[in-house]
Design a protein around this motif. Structure first.
Motif, mmCIF file in Angstrom:
data_model
loop_
_atom_site.group_PDB
_atom_site.id
_atom_site.type_symbol
_atom_site.label_atom_id
_atom_site.label_comp_id
_atom_site.label_asym_id
_atom_site.label_seq_id
_atom_site.Cartn_x
_atom_site.Cartn_y
_atom_site.Cartn_z
ATOM 1 N N GLY A 124 0.792 -1.229 0.000
ATOM 2 C CA GLY A 124 0.000 0.000 0.000
ATOM 3 C C GLY A 124 0.817 1.268 0.000
ATOM 4 N N TYR A 125 2.132 1.161 0.087
ATOM 5 C CA TYR A 125 3.005 2.342 0.099
ATOM 6 C C TYR A 125 4.202 2.075 -0.818
ATOM 7 N N SER A 126 4.025 2.360 -2.092
ATOM 8 C CA SER A 126 5.089 2.066 -3.051
ATOM 9 C C SER A 126 6.316 2.924 -2.767
ATOM 10 N N GLY A 127 7.471 2.356 -3.025
ATOM 11 C CA GLY A 127 8.719 3.073 -2.818
ATOM 12 C C GLY A 127 9.203 3.092 -1.387
ATOM 13 N N HIS A 128 8.527 2.342 -0.479
ATOM 14 C CA HIS A 128 8.944 2.224 0.920
ATOM 15 C C HIS A 128 9.571 0.829 1.090
ATOM 16 N N TRP A 129 10.869 0.774 1.336
ATOM 17 C CA TRP A 129 11.580 -0.495 1.425
ATOM 18 C C TRP A 129 12.019 -0.742 2.866
ATOM 19 N N GLN A 130 11.583 -1.887 3.406
ATOM 20 C CA GLN A 130 11.798 -2.154 4.831
ATOM 21 C C GLN A 130 13.261 -2.494 5.113
ATOM 22 N N MET A 131 13.761 -1.921 6.202
ATOM 23 C CA MET A 131 15.166 -2.076 6.557
ATOM 24 C C MET A 131 15.329 -2.934 7.811
ATOM 25 N N ASP A 132 16.546 -3.405 8.027
ATOM 26 C CA ASP A 132 16.859 -4.275 9.157
ATOM 27 C C ASP A 132 17.189 -3.428 10.379
ATOM 28 N N VAL A 133 16.179 -3.151 11.184
ATOM 29 C CA VAL A 133 16.365 -2.274 12.342
ATOM 30 C C VAL A 133 17.238 -2.902 13.422
ATOM 31 N N HIS A 171 3.161 -6.648 5.128
ATOM 32 C CA HIS A 171 3.223 -7.774 4.195
ATOM 33 C C HIS A 171 2.601 -8.980 4.894
ATOM 34 N N GLN A 172 1.286 -8.938 4.969
ATOM 35 C CA GLN A 172 0.523 -9.882 5.771
ATOM 36 C C GLN A 172 0.842 -11.326 5.427
ATOM 37 N N GLY A 173 1.125 -12.096 6.476
ATOM 38 C CA GLY A 173 1.359 -13.518 6.317
ATOM 39 C C GLY A 173 2.784 -13.898 5.968
ATOM 40 N N VAL A 174 3.638 -12.919 5.746
ATOM 41 C CA VAL A 174 5.033 -13.201 5.395
ATOM 42 C C VAL A 174 5.947 -12.437 6.345
ATOM 43 N N CYS A 175 6.751 -13.163 7.105
ATOM 44 C CA CYS A 175 7.670 -12.547 8.055
ATOM 45 C C CYS A 175 9.096 -12.570 7.510
ATOM 46 N N PRO A 176 9.936 -11.647 7.932
ATOM 47 C CA PRO A 176 11.328 -11.650 7.473
ATOM 48 C C PRO A 176 12.042 -12.937 7.877
ATOM 49 N N ALA A 177 12.952 -13.367 7.042
ATOM 50 C CA ALA A 177 13.722 -14.570 7.360
ATOM 51 C C ALA A 177 14.499 -14.383 8.658
ATOM 52 N N LYS A 178 14.999 -13.188 8.887
ATOM 53 C CA LYS A 178 15.814 -12.917 10.075
ATOM 54 C C LYS A 178 14.976 -12.792 11.333
ATOM 55 N N TYR A 179 13.713 -12.384 11.182
ATOM 56 C CA TYR A 179 12.825 -12.178 12.331
ATOM 57 C C TYR A 179 11.508 -12.905 12.074
ATOM 58 N N PRO A 180 11.490 -14.226 12.252
ATOM 59 C CA PRO A 180 10.317 -15.020 11.846
ATOM 60 C C PRO A 180 9.148 -14.968 12.823
ATOM 61 N N THR A 181 9.326 -14.317 13.990
ATOM 62 C CA THR A 181 8.250 -14.229 14.973
ATOM 63 C C THR A 181 8.079 -12.782 15.422
ATOM 64 N N ASP A 182 6.922 -12.488 16.002
ATOM 65 C CA ASP A 182 6.695 -11.148 16.546
ATOM 66 C C ASP A 182 7.739 -10.818 17.614
ATOM 67 N N ALA A 183 8.041 -11.780 18.471
ATOM 68 C CA ALA A 183 9.007 -11.541 19.542
ATOM 69 C C ALA A 183 10.378 -11.184 18.988
ATOM 70 N N ALA A 184 10.784 -11.866 17.933
ATOM 71 C CA ALA A 184 12.094 -11.588 17.341
ATOM 72 C C ALA A 184 12.134 -10.188 16.744
ATOM 73 N N LEU A 185 11.059 -9.795 16.054
ATOM 74 C CA LEU A 185 11.030 -8.449 15.471
ATOM 75 C C LEU A 185 11.006 -7.391 16.570
ATOM 76 N N GLN A 186 10.232 -7.627 17.616
ATOM 77 C CA GLN A 186 10.165 -6.659 18.709
ATOM 78 C C GLN A 186 11.517 -6.509 19.406
ATOM 79 N N ASP A 187 12.253 -7.589 19.521
ATOM 80 C CA ASP A 187 13.598 -7.500 20.094
ATOM 81 C C ASP A 187 14.494 -6.616 19.234
ATOM 82 N N ALA A 188 14.336 -6.691 17.922
ATOM 83 C CA ALA A 188 15.134 -5.857 17.025
ATOM 84 C C ALA A 188 14.808 -4.378 17.235
ATOM 85 N N TYR A 189 13.535 -4.053 17.392
ATOM 86 C CA TYR A 189 13.155 -2.653 17.624
ATOM 87 C C TYR A 189 13.628 -2.162 18.984
#
Length: 392
Positions: A124-133, A171-189
């Motif tokens: 829904g937001y073209s030109g926005h590329w997600q980065m590894d926080v 990107h509903q239903g698809v998680c980053p390979a590096k952060y495959p769970t909500d907990a892993a992504l939250q730890d990165a933030y």
């Protein structure tokens, strides 16, 4: 009409200082033209204003009208923008902390990848590329760039958009390979916010992050704001004119607790209900809920459409009211009925479901309703509220 029943074990929340007046904010992030008259008016009546990085020239006009207004710059924590990279050169003023051209050329490892090795573009937001926080080099570069540009322009703080919680955000239903769970992504933030905190403190820049949907993740609001000066809830209590958040484990109390928790820790809270300008019920439900918990740091501003961050929303009469000092914290006076008394008024909220029967709430004296009628009790249906003035 159901009669009010006051439970013996009424629950009380800690009392923040202040709270009898409304503070508001203005998110001007769509780069719409603004006259000097509007700038001066909004500077005088808003506690916080957010601008884009390329609008730093407006700061002197805002400060001339009100030296106390705090002006924040918008910066996305989580993306870089390819549309801000032109002919191999990043724009001088960016909506992010890292330029797409810079990352593409020198640090392709900073782009977050899906399980198939493809980069994530925000849905829904073209030109926005997600980065590894969670990448410390990205964290350092992001903070250094934002601090340098923000202090040079004279901003008071940084509004950090997209401090995310679910691993499949955008990107509903698809998680980053590096952060495959909500907990892993939250730890990165949490890592990014913690590791960059000292940079912003040393620069004298306040930090407020967009923590939308934190209520769905237990403990997440406090865990992120631990490393910030405040949090913003983009979808607070009212999601449209007819979809209002009632009480349940991830519902009303959890969003109101965002304010009480931040006030207790001396932190800023911005809350944004969604409803049309003429919708009275969601407006009063949200404003009354805000006044139940607010102290001297929280601010509220309604919005009538998603991402409608252009002209300031209309000022509301109740924003100018002064209910006086609170006599204590808000308390439960019935099943999902909450009340807070002030020296010059009372605020009541019924947080039961919208389809439940009205509840009769005595006020302990004569009050004026929002429409100027004298009453000593109010009848409130589920997901509704009342702000009442009293003689003082």
């Amino acid at each position: 009409m159901a009669a009010l029943v006051t439970p013996a074990n009424a629950v009380e929340q800690p009392a923040p200082p202040g709270g009898g007046t409304v503070q508001s904010f203005w998110l001007h992030m769509n780069s719409t033209p603004v006259s000097d008259e509007v700038l001066a008016t909004e500077a005088r009546r808003r506690a916080y204003i957010v601008l884009n990085a390329w609008e730093g020239g407006l700061i002197p006009k805002l400060k001339a009208a009100n030296p106390a207004v705090q002006v924040f710059v918008y910066k996305d924590l989580s993306s870089t923008r390819s549309y801000a990279c032109r002919n191999g050169v990043d724009d001088a003023q960016l909506p992010t902390g890292v330029g797409y051209c810079q990352a593409q050329k020198d640090h392709p490892e900073w782009f977050l990848l899906d399980p198939n090795g493809r980069r994530f573009e925000y849905g829904g937001y073209s030109g926005h590329w997600q980065m590894d926080v969670g990448n410390t080099a990205y964290q350092d570069a992001w903070a250094a760039n934002v601090v340098q540009s923000s202090t040079k322009a004279g901003f008071d703080g940084v509004f950090m958009d997209n401090a995310l919680f679910p691993c499949d955000a955008y990107h509903q239903g698809v998680c980053p390979a590096k952060y495959p769970t909500d907990a892993a992504l939250q730890d990165a933030y949490k890592s990014m916010l913690a590791n960059t905190r000292d940079d912003f403190v040393a620069a004298g820049l306040k930090t407020v992050a967009n923590l939308s949907n934190a209520r769905l993740h237990a403990g997440a609001w406090d865990a992120y704001t631990q490393h910030l000066d405040g949090g913003f809830d983009e979808w607070w209590l009212t999601f449209n004119d007819n979809d209002l958040l009632s009480e349940y484990p991830e519902g009303w109390s959890r969003q109101v607790a965002q304010i009480t928790s931040n006030e207790a820790r001396g932190k800023i809270t911005w809350v944004q209900p969604h409803h049309s300008d003429g919708a009275d019920r969601p407006y009063r439900f949200a404003l009354a809920s805000y006044l139940l918990a607010a102290g001297d740091k929280a601010a509220i501003a309604s919005i009538d459409q998603t991402d409608g961050y252009g002209d300031p929303r209309p000022w509301r009469t109740e924003y100018d009211w002064d209910l006086g000092a609170p006599t204590g914290p808000y308390k439960s006076v019935g099943a999902n009925i909450f009340l807070r008394e002030f020296s010059c008024g009372t605020v009541v909220v019924n947080a039961n479901r919208t389809d439940t029967k009205a509840v009769d709430v005595p006020l302990g004296g004569s009050h004026l309703t929002e429409r100027g009628t004298t009453v000593d009790r109010v009848s409130l249906a589920g997901t509704s509220g009342a702000i009442l003035r009293a003689a003082c």
